[in-house]
Motif scaffolding. Structure first.
Motif, PDB file in Angstrom:
ATOM      1  N   ASP A  93       0.833  -1.208   0.000  1.00  0.00           N
ATOM      2  CA  ASP A  93       0.000   0.000   0.000  1.00  0.00           C
ATOM      3  C   ASP A  93       0.872   1.264   0.000  1.00  0.00           C
ATOM      4  O   ASP A  93       0.570   2.240  -0.689  1.00  0.00           O
ATOM      5  N   THR A  94       1.931   1.242   0.791  1.00  0.00           N
ATOM      6  CA  THR A  94       2.798   2.424   0.876  1.00  0.00           C
ATOM      7  C   THR A  94       3.502   2.648  -0.463  1.00  0.00           C
ATOM      8  O   THR A  94       3.648   3.778  -0.939  1.00  0.00           O
ATOM      9  N   LEU A  95       3.896   1.531  -1.089  1.00  0.00           N
ATOM     10  CA  LEU A  95       4.551   1.606  -2.397  1.00  0.00           C
ATOM     11  C   LEU A  95       3.590   2.146  -3.462  1.00  0.00           C
ATOM     12  O   LEU A  95       3.970   2.996  -4.293  1.00  0.00           O
ATOM     13  N   SER A  96       2.342   1.697  -3.431  1.00  0.00           N
ATOM     14  CA  SER A  96       1.359   2.201  -4.403  1.00  0.00           C
ATOM     15  C   SER A  96       1.090   3.686  -4.149  1.00  0.00           C
ATOM     16  O   SER A  96       0.930   4.462  -5.101  1.00  0.00           O
ATOM     17  N   ALA A  97       1.032   4.064  -2.868  1.00  0.00           N
ATOM     18  CA  ALA A  97       0.816   5.480  -2.548  1.00  0.00           C
ATOM     19  C   ALA A  97       2.001   6.310  -3.043  1.00  0.00           C
ATOM     20  O   ALA A  97       1.837   7.455  -3.494  1.00  0.00           O
TER      21      ALA A  97
END
Ligand code: UD1
Ligand code: F6R
Length: 348
Positions: A93-97
């Motif tokens: 999720d952090t990578l996609s954000a």
């Protein structure tokens, strides 16, 4: 901790140098907003650091749980600095954000513990924690290191003005005092084991905190929940009367964090109100404050060493981590590998 953490960044001669950020500080200082983005414990660490960043930089700081930012497709602007906090540097999720913030043109800064991780590689700049590999699934040393690094980030962004010089020096002195304070608070181990023994059969635990220690309440509750498999809720004390107070009775263990800072008198009043409802209180306070937070010995008190307010969460989380550890062992669960969880959440 100090040796590793300050290997790259340093606080020598009362100045802060974060090698990975020095060429970007001017741009960060000019940003319209700083947005912290992370998940779980990393989000909580950013929440703990938010007030000092706001105070020293004067820039508005907002918080985003990575999945929620993506669900909402929330606004991220070219004038923003987006700070991605992640121990592993691989959280999906952090990578996609991060991809989303890059597309939107923000300056993207990483705070990671893993050199060469996807977040470290794909951010424009950043800081490595240098906390050493974290093996256990529950994040502990990364959490405390993240807070210290983000306090250093606040000092670096804040710049050296005469008006904040005393505050800056007190924080830097505090960083150097931390190893001794941590050693001191670790001596509470036996006390937390006894407390765990008392709480072992309970279904639930509440943790009230505010200000710098709102994050401590969320993070303490998360640790108890994920490793001891006991329901636990971190609650902003300012919200107590807006619902949670209904839960309080003489049986439900209710933790209140009331160490000395600007919120101390408000927390004293919270304790009084909880005592009036016969709450079963466990109060964390600064050394020497037991009698004033709990007159007549009406609750259990955990005294911790005091430190500059923005570094206090580093000390305050440790008794809660110890409590979670002992509850887990006493309940017969695996403290390193909690049920259903993975160290690095690489799927959405
Ligand atoms: C670097 C060395 C460190 C050495 C120090 C000596 C590395 C990884 N670090 O540390 O071993 O002791 O010089 O001065 O070789 N970065 C990101 N995103 C992140 C994290 C870091 O882009 O999430 C970038 C930084 O902007 C920087 C580089 O990675 O360009 C290294 O970061 P960091 O280790 O924090 O930098 P130094 O403290 O300079
Ligand atoms: C809790 C825990 C998780 C992680 C979260 C983010 O102890 O470890 O909540 O903090 O999955 O992981 P990172 O920091 O690797 O992005």
């Amino acid at each position: 901790m100090r040796g590793r953490l300050l290997r790259g960044g340093s606080c020598k001669a009362k100045t802060v140098l974060l090698g990975g950020l020095k060429d970007h500080l001017k741009t960060i200082r000019q940003s319209r907003r700083i947005v912290f983005i992370g998940c779980g414990t990393s989000y909580n660490a950013a929440l703990a650091a938010r007030p000092i960043l706001e105070e020293l930089s004067g820039i508005p700081v907002t918080m985003e749980i990575a999945s929620d930012l993506l669900d909402r497709q929330g606004p991220i602007y070219r004038e923003d600095t987006a700070v991605f906090v992640s121990q592993s540097g691989e959280t999906a999720d952090t990578l996609s954000a991060l991809e989303y913030a890059l597309e939107n043109g923000a300056l993207c800064v990483g705070i990671t513990n893993t050199v060469d991780s996807a977040i470290a590689r794909n951010t424009h700049c950043g800081v490595h924690l240098n906390a050493g590999a974290e093996i256990g699934v529950a994040s502990t040393k990364a959490y405390t290191s993240q807070i210290v690094v983000m306090a250093m980030l606040a000092l670096a962004i804040g710049g050296d003005t005469i008006s904040n010089q005393a505050r800056r020096e007190a924080i830097i002195d505090g960083v150097f005092e931390l190893p001794n304070k941590v050693r001191e608070v670790l001596k509470l181990d036996e006390m937390m084991k006894d407390l765990a023994q008392e709480l072992i059969a309970h279904q639930s635990l509440l943790v009230f905190g505010r200000g710098y220690n709102y994050a401590t309440s969320l993070e303490g509750a998360l640790k108890v929940k994920e490793v001891a498999l006991m329901h636990s809720e971190g609650i902003l004390a300012g919200e107590m009367k807006h619902g949670p107070l209904a839960l309080v009775d003489e049986t439900l263990p209710t933790f209140v964090i009331a160490t000395r800072d600007a919120c101390f008198s408000k927390q004293q009043s919270v304790i009084q109100q909880l005592r009036a409802r016969k709450g079963r209180l466990i109060v964390m306070c600064s050394k020497g404050d037991a009698a004033s937070v709990c007159p007549g010995g009406s609750c259990r008190v955990i005294e911790v060493p005091q430190l500059e307010d923005c570094l206090q969460p580093v000390v305050n989380i440790i008794p809660l981590q110890l409590l979670a550890y002992h509850l887990t062992v006493l309940r017969g669960f695996n403290v390193d590998q909690p049920r259903n969880l993975a160290k690095s959440v690489t799927t959405q």
